[in-house]
Enzyme design. Structure first.
Site, mmCIF file in Angstrom:
data_model
loop_
_atom_site.group_PDB
_atom_site.id
_atom_site.type_symbol
_atom_site.label_atom_id
_atom_site.label_comp_id
_atom_site.label_asym_id
_atom_site.label_seq_id
_atom_site.Cartn_x
_atom_site.Cartn_y
_atom_site.Cartn_z
ATOM 1 N N LYS A 40 0.853 -1.188 0.000
ATOM 2 C CA LYS A 40 0.000 0.000 0.000
ATOM 3 C C LYS A 40 0.892 1.242 0.000
ATOM 4 O O LYS A 40 1.889 1.285 0.736
ATOM 5 C CB LYS A 40 -0.894 -0.031 1.242
ATOM 6 C CG LYS A 40 -1.946 1.062 1.301
ATOM 7 C CD LYS A 40 -2.822 0.889 2.553
ATOM 8 C CE LYS A 40 -3.922 1.922 2.635
ATOM 9 N NZ LYS A 40 -4.769 1.736 3.835
ATOM 10 N N SER A 115 -9.689 1.911 2.897
ATOM 11 C CA SER A 115 -8.796 2.628 2.017
ATOM 12 C C SER A 115 -7.796 1.729 1.282
ATOM 13 O O SER A 115 -7.243 2.150 0.263
ATOM 14 C CB SER A 115 -8.025 3.671 2.823
ATOM 15 O OG SER A 115 -7.204 3.035 3.783
ATOM 16 N N SER A 139 -10.013 -0.508 7.118
ATOM 17 C CA SER A 139 -9.381 -0.273 5.813
ATOM 18 C C SER A 139 -8.715 -1.493 5.192
ATOM 19 O O SER A 139 -8.327 -1.454 4.031
ATOM 20 C CB SER A 139 -8.364 0.859 5.911
ATOM 21 O OG SER A 139 -9.020 2.093 5.780
#
Lengths: 446, 99
Positions: A40, A115, A139
């Protein structure tokens, strides 16, 4: 690959274990050798760009490796790239990314969740074996559920946050996502443990638990099951519960009375912490900087141009919650609620071994459906945020598909430090079921 | 319910060191009061004051000794927007016409 917009900086060259590492590798357990891992883009990889999905970090190159990256490299993993996310991980759909949303591989018109949506999409589309995400309110788990993969939010403090762009430092934790719980476990085992660079980590050594389902006590938290949840999601989650009951587990309804206050309390504490954490993006320390005459203008203009709408919303909200006259009513009260929720989790885990609930109230929603309604977007985390406030581990695993062919996830939550319990249960379920073996049609994402 | 006027929002933006465009204002004036209303329910909740230390969340701390770690100038040079004569350069802190 580019159509899904799962990756940012698509010209990066994969980082494989180098000959220099080989001595170290020979001494290590090489547990991740050959594994392709996507990261990420809010986690620092030395010499790779890091944007956190924001224009304000455009052009910034990480000078060092996050602790989790050092550990992955030592275990022999190959890092293949950096994945798209909501700006500074603020969102549930990747739509707040300054670089455009990632798409859901199961249906291109829908969001992959967020996210860590780029990570979930990359795993689901088979572009990597495992992806790292971060979870502050859901997330990792919500995008895992939306993309039909398994995702672990570890116990707070079991994985170092050093090198993770801070959102809400009291809740942030790095975790892994993959189709199989087994792969998630391998990465978690390699990257967890105490780190002198993160004072909130505690001495932790992962070892599989060998959990027995016979006699396992499962609690169904009333406050979560009573929420408005898509009936197909409820049904698939009940089937997960039934799987364990059929093998000797006992279920009971349990109550965590303060859980309905979790989301509003979170939306006081998170903006408060984020507004402080994001003060460092000022046009002085990182690459993006607006040319101005004075220092003050440099701050205000760089932040005005560099931050997107959701980030501005949360910074102002945090500034509000921390300001004189509101601090006690909002921030202190939210912290009281958070501690109460933590306490209620401790009490419930004296009665049951794990909690089970759906991961999300709804199926993956359409791109654009919720982006103009922040409260509706925030409610994506209704079922997941409690585990963050309590600091406990929770795993989301695929438990079925809707009639329309969209993935459904359910979560298993355990007490602090029992990451091995939720991983074991996910592995037991996956050994006898096929949901985690289903793959999206390539035509959906090409 | 807590009201948030345009003036309040401007004040918050000033504290947060963000200048707001007209578009920002439109969005924030629409959304912030709704979010504050949503979180307002915690102000009515009856919860005891939090214990002063959340021992469960505190990990063992390292010994309180300075760690000898420095960021090299080479790194600073690469990450900072402006760098001159071995220093990160910033615009003027004071001007003649400061408010």
């Amino acid at each position: 690959m580019s159509e899904l917009n799962a990756f940012l900086h698509t010209d990066l060259k994969p980082i494989s274990p180098s000959p220099l590492d080989s001595l170290e590798l020979a001494r290590g357990n090489r547990s991740l050798e050959g594994m392709k891992v996507a990261i990420k883009d809010n986690i620092a990889v030395a010499d790779w760009p890091l944007t956190a999905g924001s224009k304000i970090l455009d052009g910034y190159i990480s000078p060092y490796d996050a602790t989790v990256i050092t550990k992955l490299k030592r275990a022999g993993a190959t890092l293949i790239g950096k994945t798209n996310l909501d700006e500074f991980a603020m969102g549930s759909s990747t739509e707040t990314s300054a670089f455009g949303p990632a798409l859901n591989p199961w249906d291109n018109t829908r969001v992959p969740g967020g996210s860590s949506g780029g990570s979930a999409a990359a795993v689901a589309a088979g572009l990597c074996d495992v992806a790292l995400g971060s979870d502050t309110a859901g997330s990792i788990r919500q995008p895992a559920a939306f993309c039909g993969v398994t995702g672990l939010k570890p116990t707070y403090g079991s994985v170092s946050r050093y090198g993770l762009v801070a959102l809400a430092s009291s809740f942030d934790v790095i975790g892994a996502m993959a189709y199989k719980a087994e792969d998630v476990e391998r990465v978690f085992a390699a990257m967890s443990g105490q780190d002198e660079f993160d004072q909130t980590t505690f001495s932790y050594k992962y070892k599989p638990e060998g959990v027995k389902v016979d006699g396992l006590k499962i609690g169904l938290p009333r406050e979560l099951w009573e929420l408005e949840i898509d009936p197909e999601i409820k049904k698939a989650t009940q089937e997960l519960v039934k799987f364990f009951v059929d093998r000797g587990a006992k279920i009971s309804d349990v109550s965590l009375p303060s859980l309905p206050l979790a989301l509003p309390a979170y939306y006081v504490i998170l903006p408060a912490e984020a507004s402080a954490n994001l003060a460092r993006f000022d046009g002085i320390r990182y690459k993006h900087s607006e040319p101005t005459e004075t220092l003050l203008e440099r701050y205000t203009k760089t932040r005005s141009v560099g931050f997107g709408a959701e980030v501005k919303r949360r910074i102002l909200l945090g500034t509000f919650a921390l300001s004189v006259g509101h601090y006690d009513a909002y921030y202190q009260q939210a912290v009281n609620v958070q501690r109460k929720i933590e306490q209620e989790h401790q009490e419930v885990f004296e009665k049951v071994d794990v909690l089970i609930s759906p991961t999300t109230p709804s199926l993956p929603f359409k791109i654009g459906e919720k982006i103009d309604d922040p409260i509706e977007m925030y409610k994506s985390d209704l079922l997941t945020v409690g585990a963050n406030l309590a600091g406990v581990p929770a795993i989301s695993l695929p438990v079925g598909f809707s009639k329309s062919g969209l993935p459904i996830g359910a979560q298993i939550i355990a007490k602090r430090g029992s990451d091995n319990v939720v991983l074991d249960l996910a592995k037991i379920f996956q050994a006898e079921t096929e949901h985690h073996n289903r793959r999206p049609e390539p035509s959906n994402h090409q | 319910m807590t009201e948030l006027s345009r003036e309040d929002i401007n004040h918050l933006a000033k504290l947060a060191r963000i200048s707001l465009s007209d578009d920002d204002h439109k969005i924030l004036e629409r959304d912030l009061p709704k979010i504050v209303e949503f979180v307002d329910q915690i102000t009515r909740a009856k919860v005891d004051a939090a214990p002063t230390s959340a021992t469960t969340r505190l990990a063992e701390l390292r010994s309180d000794e300075p760690q000898n770690r420095t960021l090299s100038k080479e790194i600073l040079k690469k990450t900072a927007p402006e760098f001159k004569d071995g220093f990160v350069q910033v615009p003027a802190v004071f001007t003649n016409n400061n408010e």
